[in-house]
Design a protein around this motif. Structure first.
Motif, PDB file in Angstrom:
ATOM      1  N   LEU A   1     -23.943  62.730   1.589  1.00 62.42           N
ATOM      2  CA  LEU A   1     -25.187  61.935   1.402  1.00 62.42           C
ATOM      3  C   LEU A   1     -25.911  62.526   0.055  1.00 62.42           C
ATOM      4  O   LEU A   1     -26.426  61.680  -0.838  1.00 62.42           O
ATOM      5  N   ASP A   2     -26.419  63.809   0.003  1.00 62.18           N
ATOM      6  CA  ASP A   2     -26.929  64.170  -1.073  1.00 62.18           C
ATOM      7  C   ASP A   2     -26.074  64.026  -2.470  1.00 62.18           C
ATOM      8  O   ASP A   2     -26.566  63.643  -3.653  1.00 62.18           O
TER       9      ASP A   2
ATOM     10  N   TYR B   1     -33.346  61.782   5.056  1.00 67.65           N
ATOM     11  CA  TYR B   1     -34.114  61.943   3.728  1.00 67.65           C
ATOM     12  C   TYR B   1     -33.381  61.176   2.499  1.00 67.65           C
ATOM     13  O   TYR B   1     -33.832  60.121   1.846  1.00 67.65           O
ATOM     14  N   CYS B   2     -31.959  61.281   2.496  1.00 69.77           N
ATOM     15  CA  CYS B   2     -31.172  61.117   1.438  1.00 69.77           C
ATOM     16  C   CYS B   2     -30.941  59.350   1.730  1.00 69.77           C
ATOM     17  O   CYS B   2     -30.872  58.692   0.808  1.00 69.77           O
TER      18      CYS B   2
ATOM     19  N   LEU C   1     -26.321  60.339  -3.661  1.00 68.33           N
ATOM     20  CA  LEU C   1     -27.779  60.232  -4.057  1.00 68.33           C
ATOM     21  C   LEU C   1     -27.612  60.672  -5.328  1.00 68.33           C
ATOM     22  O   LEU C   1     -28.239  60.106  -6.431  1.00 68.33           O
ATOM     23  N   THR C   2     -27.104  61.894  -5.601  1.00 64.12           N
ATOM     24  CA  THR C   2     -27.216  62.622  -7.085  1.00 64.12           C
ATOM     25  C   THR C   2     -26.345  61.661  -8.044  1.00 64.12           C
ATOM     26  O   THR C   2     -26.822  61.586  -9.053  1.00 64.12           O
TER      27      THR C   2
ATOM     28  N   TYR D   1     -33.968  57.533   0.332  1.00 61.63           N
ATOM     29  CA  TYR D   1     -33.879  57.730  -1.228  1.00 61.63           C
ATOM     30  C   TYR D   1     -32.775  56.871  -1.914  1.00 61.63           C
ATOM     31  O   TYR D   1     -32.903  56.040  -2.700  1.00 61.63           O
ATOM     32  N   ILE D   2     -31.822  56.699  -1.023  1.00 60.69           N
ATOM     33  CA  ILE D   2     -30.745  55.781  -1.699  1.00 60.69           C
ATOM     34  C   ILE D   2     -31.206  54.512  -1.304  1.00 60.69           C
ATOM     35  O   ILE D   2     -31.048  53.509  -2.462  1.00 60.69           O
TER      36      ILE D   2
ATOM     37  N   ASP E   1     -32.035  65.978   6.679  1.00 63.19           N
ATOM     38  CA  ASP E   1     -31.591  65.865   5.197  1.00 63.19           C
ATOM     39  C   ASP E   1     -30.981  64.598   5.088  1.00 63.19           C
ATOM     40  O   ASP E   1     -30.892  63.879   4.095  1.00 63.19           O
ATOM     41  N   CYS E   2     -30.030  64.204   6.050  1.00 63.55           N
ATOM     42  CA  CYS E   2     -29.441  63.118   6.046  1.00 63.55           C
ATOM     43  C   CYS E   2     -30.215  61.799   6.022  1.00 63.55           C
ATOM     44  O   CYS E   2     -30.336  60.747   5.081  1.00 63.55           O
TER      45      CYS E   2
END
Length: 1646
Positions: A953-954, A998-999, A957-958, A1002-1003, A995-996
């Protein structure tokens, strides 16, 4: 009169010699010596008289006096007159001979006196002692010893007597029957002989230059005959050694012909003693003297004795010397001196004896012989000059010796030879080769058993050899021609690898010397040295060993430095390049360590250096020679895999620079034919070589590889029946592995524009030809792990090469799917129960590079790849289980790294796949594979799956780039997948789940159109929640999850909400049950609607809530119950409070939970707090209960309602939400709880509650103590914390104020700590608090008056009361307490008034008279049996004095000074301290009454100085302060400076030195005060404190030391001496020591 007093002092001291303490005895001795410095003759006469009068005094005490006499005589020998000397001599003579028995300590002391006097009065001493030395009468033992010692101490004075002494002594030798007499005669003869020799050696200074050796020769010989013929044969070993010690010096004085005549008997006689004595030093020393004497007379008898001498002395050296026994080392030295004497006279015979011993089978014999050889090489150079060739040839066999001790000895011999020119002889090179071989010795493996003391390790030999080689190279100039260029021969042979560092250092030093001499061009002359290695060989060797720069004591730097020095010999064109590049390489080595150096980077630097060197040379013929030499050296490195690997890289680099295609192909063919394929490092090296070579020779490299693939080498062992043969084809598999790896390296290194077209046509075709084995046309799966790994690596390098090429987007890799399928097969073949090989990891890395190439993988292939990789990695057992299962724990770190690398490889592969479809659908597809793993019931599978998910997921998003706003249709489903995991049982899963989420959020924001760098405050808050998820505390977890739910609820779009809820419902079946929280909401909703009409049912509802809490211990139930109680209280607060107060004490945890729920809303909380305060104040705090069983006493029992209300206050205020309400009611809460603490100190629980508390503590810990005082303290503490005064609570806690408050004896101290903290941290709160407290000063309860007075007293020390305009009010109320019936209140009132000095000093002047009057009244308090009020008054007065008007204090000054003086010596240390500090402060006001107050200073001076030795440090500091304050008023600048400089509190004090200087100044400024000071000190002779009792006589001693003679008469000496004499019987030795010291000093005033 003076004389009688000195004698009296001396007598007093000598009487005290019977003291048994050694320190006292030592001080008595020092005191007598001190007296002797002033009046030496008087003291010596006194000692003489005392010893004569006290004839029965035991000898240990006589010894002290005799030692003092010796010291006095030595120190004043030049001043003694003859009469005193006679007295001393006569006394000492008598003392020495009084007892016929030998009493060593006593008689030795007397003898030492005679020797001391003999320094000047030798004739007088001899005159007396000779009377005890009569012919025909055996003398006293110590008479002879005195003669002997006199002969040594006064050679010129004694030698003239020796002839007559010897004449008288000789007949006595036969009379001596006892061993000790014989020993002393020997001792005398030894020293007589030595003094005669010294006399003869210094005839030019002697009083009688006519004395000759023959004056004594006959007598010495006569004595010798007795000693040798009779006494030497005695059975007593000590006597024999005494005889031997004497015979050595005597031999120098014997007549030459007699000595020659005696030698045939003397030498065997001496040698025979070696068998009788283990300690041989004295024998060897004597023998050496005899040998020297024999050589001096040119004896011919030694020739005959030589064999026996050598045969006896040699074993002495062979026996190892023990360094811990000094005499054994000295013995070795003496024996070696003997060999020196013999070698100088008989060189041939000594060598003939020694050299055959080198071939002995006994190790010690060989070592000992080599030690002797080193000795005679160094000490007899002229005699050995012509023997050099013979000695060198005789050493040849010894060079083969394998014994470490022998080797060390040989190295030492070689060092000696080098200094004396032996190594320049033929055969010297063999010696140097031996030395280098020792430098190359391998390190010893650590031994399990400790080494014996005699054992010597190879490391030790190597260390000695390395040091020797370097010293010979740098310090022995004559060795330069021997070593250069000979040492270069040892650089290239592999067996000398360990010696490379010292060799390179030595060679560099030698080469630089040659360069300084101008021999740069002709540094190495190959014409004269055919055996030297070629420049190519040297460069290859030095470059290769530099690749491992820290091995062998940092050989890399040494090798590179040597290479730089040899640049001209390698090639003339390298000067400029190497002078620039080599220092940079050396600097890189020195800036790093073995751990910090990056090996890959370092090898790249060296290869670049090689490449630049080849470019600078630019000579193809030179390069061809060079590469040929490199290939020739390959086999030398078979045992050195790292160096060999680097050499292959060097060969590849050099072949790349070679322009001859034929040579390149020839060398590549040779490398393929000679490689050791079974070694991993070799395979890697060869492949690297081919890869690097392909940079410039791609065609030749590929051609040579293809030829080798098609050759017969790979065609053996492939028949059907070979499967049943011995598996010799293992070698073939390794060859195939290497060829596959070579192709991979070629693809990686070769130019990309050239290699792309060859990948499928040539490289992959040949790779699979090597990999696929067919038997009768059937493909056979290989089992060889190496072959698999090499194939995987090779394909990975090929994929990377394609990917890194500029045109990789246009390149269609047709065999991609086939290669991916092959990798999947490899992964599937790996066992799931463990990870033993890196096949999974390497295969996934390869797939990571493959999947990004064209064409796309088909969906089935993609699915199979993902599922296979996930199953192969996620399902592996936990690493901890694998470690426990595997008994071999050595490779745990390796397993850990392999697991970590494999997980990373899986993440990279999945990211690579996701990159191809970076859409919501692609994401959904990826989590369709991961979903079951995320929900797995196995912790380790969930942990890995969620970790991988977070990484994906990070990455998503990146890499996400949204061009149009599109819906993230599966957001709800994905959030529902991860959000329950935020309360997973594993902390790591919880962290990754946040973290998941969070990502994902933001996605979603990106898809809504927000910029990538947009930061949403609520979403960012998720990161802060991660810290709370580290611990598995459910309260923290669900609080965090609630916050997460809040964020999710506000950020999930409306169209996603339903899908989110539906998916959440699915999560209710989770084993953790953490998702089922919504059901409890219904109850509270109903109560909000209908709770108003339920007033009568409130008690029942509260009871039900309590019972439910007891039945179900679930977090969500507890939270729901709290919400319910809050709703009820907002509607029916009085009923709720009454119901809860009716709960039984102590409150259980469920009742506490219900109380805390009332803190939710500030208005409601304030109303409930007010009700509870009324309950606390509305009832009496305790009841008096008579204790009939204990007599007439009573105990206080707490009343239940205030106790319950206090507990309730604690529970409510412990909830964070109560903060606002507490702030609003801060003053009444504080005052009520403060007085509640006051009233509960020492109060007990009712009996029924005592038993309950006991039961609850035994069945499990109660939330906190129910004890009334503890309960009140804890409630006050939580009130402060919740009321914004955390700093107050923290400050009180750090000062242990809470514990003090609960203590009946220290309660007021705790209140003071609280008041101080309030003044510092909560000042604005004080006016209302003070206002509420003032009425309690008139309370009927002592405890409340004490608490309030203590609180006010401490507040007055702060300026805040003045700033708040509270000072006058508080001061008036506090002053009124001076007449309080309670003594503690009066004491605290004085303390408060004194504190005004620090809190509001400017107000002290205004109220000074009033304050001073209070203090004086306090000191005169009549109802103060223990002076506690007086103590407080003094302490407070000290504070006030800095700020009062001088006129206010003047009238009281003398009264106060006199009043406090008795306290200086009080038994109570705090009284001593306060009174002394006050006295120091009073001195500031002494100007008006200067003379009167000066008298008070003098009255107290001795006391203050003595109390610097007080046992209490605080009293010592008080004295320092008082003395510093008194100093300026004493009229002596020196004393004032001393007090200021030495009496600082932070400085330690050397008391004795300080008092010495103080007394010096006192006697200079106030000499008339001597008697007064002494009398004051006498008072302290009876002090209870030992240190003060010891300091008083010392004080007197220093006063006496510095007083002028004019003022001595004021002292009553008789009284003083009597007092000291009495104190000399003190039971403490330290006191007696000081008395003895002072007695010695009294000589100054006699």
């Amino acid at each position: 009169m003076t004389e009688s007093r000195i004698k009296r002092l001396a007598t007093t001291l000598m009487d005290a010699t019977t003291d048994k303490d050694p320190l006292v005895q030592e001080q008595i001795y020092n005191a007598l010596c001190y007296l002797g410095e002033s009046e030496p003759e008087e003291i010596l006469n006194s000692c003489d008289e005392y010893l004569r009068q006290h004839d029965k005094l035991a000898y240990p005490h006589r010894v002290i006096i005799l030692k003092a006499m010796e010291t006095v005589v030595k120190n004043s020998i030049a001043l003694l007159d003859k009469s005193t000397a006679k007295v001393v001599i006569f006394l000492a003579s008598n003392e020495m001979t009084k007892s016929k028995e030998v009493i060593r300590d006593w008689q030795q002391a007397a003898s030492n006196v005679l020797v001391a006097v003999g320094q000047r009065f030798i004739n007088k001493v001899m005159e007396e002692v000779l009377t005890k030395f009569q012919p025909g009468i055996l003398p006293h033992y110590f008479v002879m010893q005195t003669f002997a010692n006199l002969s040594v101490s006064n050679v010129f004075g004694m030698v003239p007597f020796l002839n007559s002494i010897l004449g008288t002594m000789l007949p006595m030798l036969g009379m001596a029957k006892q061993d000790h007499m014989k020993s002393v005669f020997c001792y005398a003869l030894q020293h007589f002989s030595e003094s005669i020799q010294e006399y003869l050696a210094n005839l030019d200074k002697a009083p009688d230059p006519t004395v000759r050796k023959d004056t004594f020769s006959n007598e010495i010989f006569s004595a010798y005959e007795v000693l040798f013929n009779s006494w030497l044969q005695h059975r007593e070993a000590k006597l024999r050694l005494a005889v031997v010690e004497a015979m050595g010096p005597m031999s120098y004085l014997m007549p030459s012909e007699k000595l020659e005549e005696q030698l045939p008997k003397l030498i065997p006689g001496i040698l025979a003693l070696y068998k009788k004595h283990t300690e041989a030093f004295y024998i060897s020393k004597s023998l050496c003297q005899i040998l020297e004497a024999s050589v001096n007379i040119g004896s011919r008898s030694l020739d005959v004795q030589l064999d026996s001498l050598l045969g006896t002395l040699h074993p002495q050296i062979c026996a190892p010397a023990d360094p811990s026994v000094p005499l054994t080392v000295k013995n070795h030295t003496e024996v070696l001196r003997c060999f020196t004497v013999l070698a100088c006279s008989f060189p041939d015979r000594v060598l003939a004896f020694l050299l055959p011993k080198l071939e002995s089978s006994n190790e010690r014999t060989r070592v000992g012989t080599l030690l002797i050889m080193r000795q005679i090489i160094n000490s007899a150079p002229s005699q050995m000059e012509i023997k050099k060739p013979f000695i060198i040839s005789s050493m040849k066999l010894t060079l083969q010796d394998s014994n470490n001790k022998v080797k060390r000895a040989v190295v030492q011999v070689i060092s000696a030879m080098a200094h004396h020119g032996y190594l320049e002889q033929p055969g010297g090179e063999a010696m140097m080769e031996f030395l280098v071989r020792q430098c190359a010795l391998p390190s010893d493996a650590p031994k399990k058993q400790p080494l014996d003391a005699d054992d010597l390790t190879s490391d030790s030999v190597q260390s000695i050899s390395v040091n020797t080689l370097f010293l010979l190279s740098t310090t022995v100039d004559r060795m330069n021609k021997v070593l250069w260029p000979y040492l270069l021969e040892f650089v290239t042979p592999i067996q000398f690898t360990n010696a490379l560092t010292p060799l390179c250092k030595s060679l560099m030093y030698l080469a630089m010397k040659k360069q300084e001499e101008g021999e740069n061009a002709s540094l190495i002359c190959y014409d004269l040295n055919a055996n030297l290695p070629s420049p190519y060989a040297l460069m290859t060797r030095l470059l290769v060993v530099s690749s491992q720069p820290y091995v062998g004591d940092c050989r890399g730097a040494a090798a590179l430095r040597l290479l730089n020095v040899l640049h001209y010999s390698v090639h003339p064109a390298l000067d400029q390049l190497w002078s620039k590049k080599v220092p940079l390489l050396v600097e890189h080595i020195e800036e790093n360590t073995e751990n910090s150096l990056c090996q890959k980077e370092w090898e790249e630097k060296l290869l670049l250096f090689l490449q630049e060197t080849l470019s600078a040379v630019s000579d193809n013929a030179w390069i061809c020679h060079f590469v040929t030499e490199m290939c020739g050296q390959l086999n030398s490195y078979n045992g050195f895999p790292l160096e060999k690997n680097f050499l292959y890289k060097c060969i590849g680099t050099t072949l790349g620079a070679c322009t001859s295609k034929d040579l390149v192909q020839k060398q590549l063919q040779e490398l393929l034919e000679t490689a050791r394929y079974h070694e991993k490092a070799e395979r890697e090296g060869l492949a690297s070589c081919f890869g690097i070579c392909a940079i410039n020779h791609l065609e030749e490299t590929l051609a040579k590889l293809e030829d080798f693939v098609r050759s017969d080498v790979l065609k053996k062992s492939v028949g059907l029946f070979s499967m049943f043969k011995d598996r010799s084809d293992n070698e073939v598999e390794k060859i195939k592995s290497t060829l596959i790896l070579c192709y991979g390296y070629v693809a990686a290194y070769a130019p990309k524009e050239l290699v792309l077209s060859r990948i499928e046509a040539d490289i992959l075709k040949n790779i699979f030809q090597c990999f696929n084995t067919k038997v009768l046309g059937i493909k056979v799966e290989t089992k060889d792990l190496t072959l698999k790994l090499c194939l995987i690596r090779s394909i990975c390098m090929i994929s990377q090469a394609i990917f890194n090429s500029v045109k990789h987007g246009d390149f269609i890799f047709s065999r991609k799917a086939e290669l991916v399928a092959q990798m999947v097969e490899f992964i599937k073949a790996e066992p799931l129960e463990a990870m033993r090989t890196p096949v999974r990891q390497r295969a996934m890395i390869t797939c990571t590079y493959l999947v990004v190439l064209e064409p796309h993988l088909s969906d089935p292939d993609r699915t199979e790849l993902i599922d296979t990789c996930l199953a192969s990695v996620l399902a592996l057992p936990p690493l901890e289980v694998v470690k426990e299962r595997d008994e071999n724990g050595d490779d745990d770190l390796h397993k850990e790294m392999l697991y970590g690398d494999t997980i990373s490889a899986l993440k990279d592969l999945l990211k690579s796949l996701l990159r191809r479809n970076l859409t919501p659908h692609g994401l959904q597809d990826m989590f369709a594979h991961l979903g079951s793993w995320i929900k797995s019931n196995k912790e380790h599978e969930r942990q890995r799956a969620v970790e991988v998910s977070a990484a994906l997921l990070d990455f998503y998003l990146t890499k996400l780039k949204v061009s149009t706003v599109i819906p993230f249709y599966n957001l709800g489903v994905l959030i529902a997948l991860f959000s329950p995991r935020c309360s997973d049982s594993l902390a790591s899963v919880r962290q990754h789940a946040v973290d998941c989420v969070y990502c994902l959020l933001y996605i979603q924001l990106c898809y809504e159109g927000f910029a990538r760098d947009h930061r949403d405050e609520m979403v960012e808050g998720l990161k802060a929640l991660k810290k709370g998820l580290e611990e598995p505390d459910f309260t923290i977890l669900f609080h965090a999850c609630n916050n997460i739910a809040t964020v999710i609820g506000k950020r999930v779009p409306p169209d996603q909400l339903m899908s989110l809820l539906l998916a959440m419902f699915e999560g209710l079946a989770d084993p953790d049950k953490n998702c089922s929280r919504a059901a409890t909401v219904m109850i509270n909703s109903l109560l909000k609607e209908r709770g108003g009409v339920l007033q009568e049912k409130v008690p029942d509802i509260m009871s039900i809530i309590h019972s439910k809490l007891q039945e179900v211990d679930e977090e969500h139930v507890r939270k729901a119950a709290q919400q319910t109680v809050y709703i009820l209280a907002s509607q029916h607060k009085s009923m709720v409070v009454s119901s809860l107060l009716g709960s039984s004490l102590p409150f259980d945890s469920h009742t506490c939970t219900m109380w805390r729920s009332l803190a939710t809303e500030p208005t409601l909380t304030s109303q409930i707090l007010e009700q509870l305060l009324d309950k606390v104040n509305g009832d009496i705090p305790y009841k008096e209960s008579k204790c009939f069983l204990l007599g007439s006493g009573s105990e206080r029992i707490a009343t239940p309602l205030p106790l319950a209300a206090t507990c309730a206050l604690y529970e409510i205020m412990s909830a964070p939400e109560s903060g606002a309400a507490v702030l609003g009611l801060y003053p009444p809460l504080f005052v009520t709880l403060l007085l509640r603490v006051s009233c509960t100190v020492g109060v007990q629980l009712p009996k029924n509650l005592q038993s309950k508390e006991t039961r609850s503590s035994s069945h499990g810990p109660a939330p906190r103590s129910l004890h009334p005082c503890s309960c009140a303290v804890e409630t006050l503490k939580v009130m402060l914390a919740r009321g914004g005064s955390q700093e107050v609570a923290r400050a009180v806690g750090s000062a242990r104020g809470w514990e003090l408050m609960a203590s009946p004896k220290r309660h007021h101290d705790g209140i003071a700590v609280l008041a101080g903290a309030m003044a510092r941290h909560a000042g604005p709160r004080l006016p209302l608090i003070v206002k509420n407290l003032i009425p309690t000063l008139s309370s009927v309860l002592d405890s409340q008056r004490i608490t309030t007075t203590a609180f006010f007293a401490e507040l007055l020390s702060s300026n805040v009361v003045n700033d708040l305009m509270l000072l006058e009010t508080m001061m008036d109320n506090t002053t009124a307490r001076q007449k309080d019936t309670c003594m503690l209140v009066r004491k605290l009132a004085l303390r408060g008034l004194g504190n005004i000095a620090s809190g509001s000093p400017e107000k002290v002047r205004k109220h000074g008279a009033k304050l001073l009057a209070s203090m004086v009244n306090g000191m005169d308090d009549k109802d103060d049996p223990h002076n506690l009020v007086a103590l407080e008054a003094m302490s407070s007065l000290s504070k006030l004095l800095d700020h009062v008007e001088e006129r206010d204090i003047q009238s009281m000054l003398l009264h106060i000074a006199i009043r406090i003086r008795p306290f200086f010596d009080s038994e109570q240390s705090d009284l001593r301290q306060s009174s002394i500090v006050l006295f120091g402060n009073l001195t500031k006001f002494s100007e008006g009454n200067c003379e009167v107050f000066f008298e008070q200073i003098l009255n107290g001076l001795v006391t203050l100085l003595l109390h610097l030795q007080d046992p209490k440090p605080e009293v010592v500091n008080a004295c320092k302060f008082a003395l510093r304050m008194c100093g300026p008023n004493m009229g002596c600048e020196g004393l004032c400076d001393m007090f200021l400089n030495h009496l600082r509190e932070d400085r330690s004090l050397h008391y004795g030195e300080f008092m010495n200087n103080v007394c010096k100044h006192l006697m200079q400024s106030y000499p008339e005060m001597l008697n007064r000071l002494i009398l004051t000190n006498l008072f302290y002779f009876k002090s209870n404190w030992v240190d003060i009792r010891a300091a008083a006589p010392m004080f007197i001693g220093f006063l006496v030391l510095h007083v002028d003679e004019d003022h001595c008469q004021q002292v009553d000496l008789d009284h003083l001496i009597s007092a000291l004499n009495l104190l000399l019987k003190d039971p403490v030795p330290a006191v007696r020591v000081k008395v003895a010291e002072t007695l010695g000093r009294l000589v100054r005033i006699l």
